[in-house]
Design a protein around this motif. Structure first.
Motif, mmCIF file in Angstrom:
data_model
loop_
_atom_site.group_PDB
_atom_site.id
_atom_site.type_symbol
_atom_site.label_atom_id
_atom_site.label_comp_id
_atom_site.label_asym_id
_atom_site.label_seq_id
_atom_site.Cartn_x
_atom_site.Cartn_y
_atom_site.Cartn_z
ATOM 1 N N GLY A 102 51.680 36.070 90.641
ATOM 2 C CA GLY A 102 50.347 35.883 91.181
ATOM 3 C C GLY A 102 49.719 34.609 90.701
ATOM 4 N N PRO A 103 48.465 34.369 91.110
ATOM 5 C CA PRO A 103 47.792 33.132 90.721
ATOM 6 C C PRO A 103 47.518 33.100 89.228
ATOM 7 C CG PRO A 103 46.277 34.605 91.834
ATOM 8 C CD PRO A 103 47.644 35.236 91.915
ATOM 9 N N ASP A 104 47.279 31.931 88.752
ATOM 10 C CA ASP A 104 46.978 31.728 87.340
ATOM 11 C C ASP A 104 45.752 32.573 86.965
ATOM 12 O OD1 ASP A 104 46.066 30.700 84.882
ATOM 13 O OD2 ASP A 104 46.843 28.715 85.348
ATOM 14 N N PRO A 105 45.872 33.430 85.949
ATOM 15 C CA PRO A 105 44.729 34.277 85.562
ATOM 16 C C PRO A 105 43.486 33.479 85.189
ATOM 17 C CG PRO A 105 46.727 35.050 84.498
ATOM 18 C CD PRO A 105 47.063 33.754 85.180
ATOM 19 N N ALA A 106 43.659 32.329 84.545
ATOM 20 C CA ALA A 106 42.492 31.530 84.171
ATOM 21 C C ALA A 106 41.776 31.012 85.415
ATOM 22 C CB ALA A 106 42.913 30.366 83.270
ATOM 23 N N VAL B 40 41.152 23.547 84.576
ATOM 24 C CA VAL B 40 42.019 24.716 84.779
ATOM 25 C C VAL B 40 42.914 24.509 86.001
ATOM 26 C CG1 VAL B 40 42.033 27.191 85.325
ATOM 27 C CG2 VAL B 40 40.538 26.321 83.526
ATOM 28 N N LEU B 41 42.413 23.843 87.015
ATOM 29 C CA LEU B 41 43.254 23.516 88.172
ATOM 30 C C LEU B 41 44.400 22.583 87.759
ATOM 31 C CD1 LEU B 41 43.769 23.777 91.206
ATOM 32 C CD2 LEU B 41 42.227 21.832 91.533
ATOM 33 N N ILE B 42 44.093 21.590 86.929
ATOM 34 C CA ILE B 42 45.137 20.700 86.402
ATOM 35 C C ILE B 42 46.147 21.509 85.600
ATOM 36 C CG2 ILE B 42 45.580 18.825 84.741
ATOM 37 C CD1 ILE B 42 42.815 17.659 85.687
ATOM 38 N N LEU B 43 45.660 22.430 84.774
ATOM 39 C CA LEU B 43 46.540 23.303 83.989
ATOM 40 C C LEU B 43 47.435 24.135 84.900
ATOM 41 C CD1 LEU B 43 47.298 24.581 81.209
ATOM 42 C CD2 LEU B 43 45.449 26.205 81.613
ATOM 43 N N THR B 44 46.881 24.641 85.980
ATOM 44 C CA THR B 44 47.634 25.476 86.919
ATOM 45 C C THR B 44 48.737 24.675 87.613
ATOM 46 O OG1 THR B 44 45.695 26.875 87.261
ATOM 47 C CG2 THR B 44 47.422 26.980 88.940
ATOM 48 N N VAL B 45 48.402 23.480 88.068
ATOM 49 C CA VAL B 45 49.402 22.623 88.713
ATOM 50 C C VAL B 45 50.503 22.261 87.707
ATOM 51 C CG1 VAL B 45 49.783 20.343 89.754
ATOM 52 C CG2 VAL B 45 47.819 21.739 90.457
ATOM 53 N N GLY C 145 51.384 23.980 85.119
ATOM 54 C CA GLY C 145 52.165 25.196 84.881
ATOM 55 C C GLY C 145 53.200 25.415 85.968
ATOM 56 N N GLY C 146 52.809 25.160 87.207
ATOM 57 C CA GLY C 146 53.776 25.259 88.308
ATOM 58 C C GLY C 146 54.907 24.264 88.143
ATOM 59 N N SER D 182 54.185 16.860 80.011
ATOM 60 C CA SER D 182 53.783 18.175 80.529
ATOM 61 C C SER D 182 53.329 19.099 79.395
ATOM 62 C CB SER D 182 54.894 18.816 81.356
ATOM 63 O OG SER D 182 56.029 19.070 80.566
ATOM 64 N N GLY D 183 53.962 18.978 78.244
ATOM 65 C CA GLY D 183 53.525 19.765 77.086
ATOM 66 C C GLY D 183 52.143 19.356 76.610
ATOM 67 N N ALA D 184 51.879 18.056 76.579
ATOM 68 C CA ALA D 184 50.562 17.563 76.159
ATOM 69 C C ALA D 184 49.482 18.007 77.147
ATOM 70 C CB ALA D 184 50.584 16.043 76.035
ATOM 71 N N ILE D 185 49.786 17.912 78.440
ATOM 72 C CA ILE D 185 48.826 18.374 79.458
ATOM 73 C C ILE D 185 48.528 19.856 79.255
ATOM 74 C CG2 ILE D 185 48.516 18.850 81.924
ATOM 75 C CD1 ILE D 185 50.133 16.257 82.456
ATOM 76 N N SER D 186 49.565 20.629 79.010
ATOM 77 C CA SER D 186 49.383 22.061 78.819
ATOM 78 C C SER D 186 48.514 22.354 77.596
ATOM 79 C CB SER D 186 50.753 22.734 78.673
ATOM 80 O OG SER D 186 50.616 24.127 78.628
ATOM 81 N N ALA D 187 48.852 21.745 76.468
ATOM 82 C CA ALA D 187 48.103 22.018 75.235
ATOM 83 C C ALA D 187 46.630 21.630 75.363
ATOM 84 C CB ALA D 187 48.751 21.277 74.062
ATOM 85 N N VAL D 188 46.384 20.424 75.804
ATOM 86 C CA VAL D 188 44.998 19.949 75.909
ATOM 87 C C VAL D 188 44.232 20.753 76.958
ATOM 88 C CG1 VAL D 188 43.545 17.965 76.523
ATOM 89 C CG2 VAL D 188 45.554 17.635 75.071
#
Length: 161
Positions: free
Chosen positions: A14-18, A49-54, A56-57, A90-96
């Motif tokens: 499903g979609p990102d919970p955040a 959060v949209l950046i995080l979701t993209v 994550g995909g 991608s790890g840095a984007i995720s963490a921040v």
């Protein structure tokens, strides 16, 4: 690795919970408290959060399959520098992108006080610093265990280009 596969599969359900909860709050505010929709901090959080979701995909579709191929050896072994760079970015984007919305939520003093552009500029600055720091670590990591790229690795690098 089995745990990683379960997480990967659950992420696909499903979609990102955040993002989902953020959209839920926007709907709630729209119906019950429309004035809160004028809080630019909320919109900055949603963009992050949209950046995080993209991201994550991207991690689930590109990075995790590559990580699976590394089973039995170091995660960076045999990877060309372009792949190592993509992993690190991608790890840095995720963490921040996880911590900044959490911090924004914990700072009600910013409500209606700080423009969205300022928040996003601070986010971009933190993100840039995290990416630079992560790349700096590549220079101090021992390279004797990082082998040459195989033909398959070179072919995969075309996916990142």
């Amino acid at each position: 690795m089995e745990d990683l596969q379960v997480r990967h599969e659950s992420r696909q359900l499903g979609p990102d919970p955040a993002l989902g909860t953020g959209l839920g709050f926007l709907t709630y505010y729209g119906v019950f408290d429309p004035a809160k929709l004028g809080n630019e901090k909320i919109w900055a959080k949603m963009i992050i959060v949209l950046i995080l979701t993209v991201n994550g995909g991207f991690i689930h579709s590109i990075i995790l399959p590559r990580v699976k191929k590394q089973i039995g050896r170091s995660i960076m072994e045999g990877l060309p520098s372009s792949h190592r760079s993509v992993f690190i970015v991608s790890g840095a984007i995720s963490a921040v992108s996880w911590y900044v919305p959490m911090m924004l939520g914990a700072l009600p003093q910013l409500n209606f006080a700080v423009p969205m552009g300022t928040i996003l500029l601070a986010y971009a600055t933190l993100l840039s610093l995290a990416i630079l720091a992560a790349h700096a670590l590549l220079f101090v990591m021992p390279t004797e265990h990082i082998g040459e790229a195989s033909e398959e690795d070179v072919a995969l690098s075309a996916e990142f280009a």
